[in-house]
Write an enzyme that holds these catalytic residues in place. Structure first.
Site: not given
Length: 149
Positions: A78-80
């Site tokens: 999850q890059f967010t």
């Protein structure tokens, strides 16, 4: 490297209508890779999550680790988690690692968890995923390999 660690009774991740990973008791780990991360960050995160003592012992105290209870991990990239929303209303993802670097370090995280004898289910890197989490407690821990919090 950042992680949101949720203690769960069970969880699964679905991509295109197919379950790609599922676990019973253990952790769901949402994992974000920063552009400055390296193998040292991976080792820190693997050591921290495998030894994190947030499961109850016989006296009801959070004193047992994932390995103590024979739990599993469901890992979801999850890059967010690297989003910076301090300015304005739209997050900046400038500190998130490029996909090639992030996938390499995410894969190393998964591999090192397996080497510890812990079952790990996964989502699919860069896919649109539906994650079902039954957070137990609820218990949610935030980790950062740079120890920013």
């Amino acid at each position: 490297m950042r992680a949101v660690v949720q203690r769960v009774t069970d969880a699964d991740v679905t991509v295109d209508g197919q379950i790609t990973g599922a676990i019973k008791q253990g952790f769901v780990i949402l994992l974000g890779v920063e552009d400055t991360d390296d193998m040292q960050d991976v080792r820190y995160m693997v050591d921290k999550v495998s030894g994190l003592r947030v499961f109850e012992d016989q006296e009801g105290k959070m004193n047992l680790s994932l390995t103590d209870i024979g739990g599993s991990i469901l890992a979801v990239s999850q890059f967010t988690l690297l989003g910076d929303a301090r300015k304005g209303k739209r997050p900046s993802f400038i500190k998130a690692a490029r996909p090639e670097q992030a996938k390499e370090l995410y894969d190393q995280f998964v591999s090192q968890i397996k080497e510890k004898g812990i079952y790990i289910g996964e989502g699919i890197f860069q896919a649109d995923m539906l994650v079902r989490i039954n957070n137990n407690g609820p218990v949610t821990i935030l980790l950062d390999s740079k120890k920013l919090f």
